[in-house]
Write a protein that holds these residues in place. Sequence first.
Motif, short mmCIF file in Angstrom:
data_model
loop_
_atom_site.label_atom_id
_atom_site.label_comp_id
_atom_site.label_asym_id
_atom_site.label_seq_id
_atom_site.Cartn_x
_atom_site.Cartn_y
_atom_site.Cartn_z
N LEU A 60 -52.99 -89.70 24.81
CA LEU A 60 -51.68 -89.04 24.96
C LEU A 60 -51.37 -89.21 23.25
O LEU A 60 -51.06 -88.14 22.68
CB LEU A 60 -50.44 -89.54 25.62
CG LEU A 60 -49.34 -89.06 25.41
CD1 LEU A 60 -49.35 -87.48 25.80
CD2 LEU A 60 -48.18 -89.77 26.32
N ARG B 149 -43.69 -84.05 22.09
CA ARG B 149 -43.74 -83.95 23.43
C ARG B 149 -44.95 -83.11 24.04
O ARG B 149 -45.10 -81.95 23.36
CB ARG B 149 -42.43 -83.52 24.18
CG ARG B 149 -41.97 -82.17 24.48
CD ARG B 149 -41.38 -81.67 23.09
NE ARG B 149 -41.18 -80.24 23.24
CZ ARG B 149 -40.82 -79.29 22.39
NH1 ARG B 149 -40.96 -79.48 21.14
NH2 ARG B 149 -40.41 -77.94 22.63
N ILE B 150 -45.50 -83.47 25.15
CA ILE B 150 -46.35 -82.56 25.93
C ILE B 150 -45.75 -82.26 27.01
O ILE B 150 -44.81 -83.00 28.04
CB ILE B 150 -47.62 -83.53 26.29
CG1 ILE B 150 -48.17 -84.04 25.13
CG2 ILE B 150 -48.52 -82.71 27.40
CD1 ILE B 150 -48.73 -83.05 24.27
N TYR C 72 -48.46 -83.02 31.46
CA TYR C 72 -49.72 -84.00 31.01
C TYR C 72 -50.46 -84.39 32.42
O TYR C 72 -49.70 -85.00 33.34
CB TYR C 72 -49.07 -85.46 30.38
CG TYR C 72 -50.23 -86.11 29.70
CD1 TYR C 72 -50.91 -85.70 28.77
CD2 TYR C 72 -50.83 -87.49 30.29
CE1 TYR C 72 -51.83 -86.05 28.11
CE2 TYR C 72 -51.72 -87.96 29.83
CZ TYR C 72 -52.21 -87.39 28.56
OH TYR C 72 -53.55 -88.26 28.13
N VAL D 195 -43.57 -86.98 27.43
CA VAL D 195 -44.11 -86.03 28.33
C VAL D 195 -42.91 -85.78 29.13
O VAL D 195 -42.07 -86.38 29.63
CB VAL D 195 -45.19 -86.44 29.30
CG1 VAL D 195 -46.67 -86.78 28.48
CG2 VAL D 195 -45.09 -87.74 30.13
#
Length: 309
Positions: free
Chosen positions: A94, A105-106, A109, A136
């Motif tokens: 990550l 930020r994702i 995920y 995330v």
Amino acid sequence: MKFIDVNGVQLSRLMIGTGDIKKWNGTEMLDQFIAAGGTTIDTAHQYREAEKIIGQWLRETGNRDRVVILTKGAHHDDGSPGARVTPEAIAKDLSESLERFGTDRIDLYALHRDDPAVAVGPIIEELNRHLEAGTVRAIGASNWTYSRIQEANEYAANNGLKGFMFDSVNLSLALAKEPRWEGCVSADEATSDWHKRNQMPLLSWSAQAGGFFSGLFSPEDRSNAEMVRVYYSDDNWERYRRTVKLAEEKGVSPTQIALSFVLNRPFPTAAIIGPRSASELDDSLKAMNIELTREQLEWLNLERGEIAE
């Protein structure tokens, strides 16, 4: 474009896959996808250069706030040998993905593979740490069986944590006879029934079955060993024939009918597409507007012998 919600993240129901992004000769396909109203980009830490290319594209276009990033980590064949579905591998992958994208930020995920020998508790706890940190926004499982997802979500519920919010397995009109790649999971009838009961969003990879409905394959042509191994069966060829027939009646392409089948499930779905040209992208976009009745869906899937008039 149509959208579904995953933990407050609005994602387009057509998602563009980037596993072959290095073959695109640039990022024009991403530009065309965004211009057409698409928002969601599917990639993975294991795709290595894809995340870097997407990150550079995001910096050059300023599109970060316009797109939804789905990336995956903890693949068993990504990085150092040994166990990979671990808190340590998740944190490492990550962190590297965030750096490649140049973002904090994702949006979505997912764990790229499962290891049934690993207890779900530490995995859910690790993913919740990233949810709490804001790195995330939603967590999911790619190529996990529904029973393992259920086990993980029960652990989360019993411990005041958040469980998996989406699932990403193969779902297509053509049923895979065996995994396309090692460790992959395809949605069978039991999986679909579980999703219907739980209404968990399913984000399908290979939603168009590797181009099975494109007209480029036939029962006599066995030159593509992977397609023969995974999709060549009497039932799938009957599905193909029915798809062609319905496409002719509606004045659309067979690939559009096959994609519409995935988008018309009795639970939330999105489809990851892998267009190789602007015309293929346009063909997939048009599938969003095709309406199929329950009887037509059942007929396509060989659940009834006759199609309703």
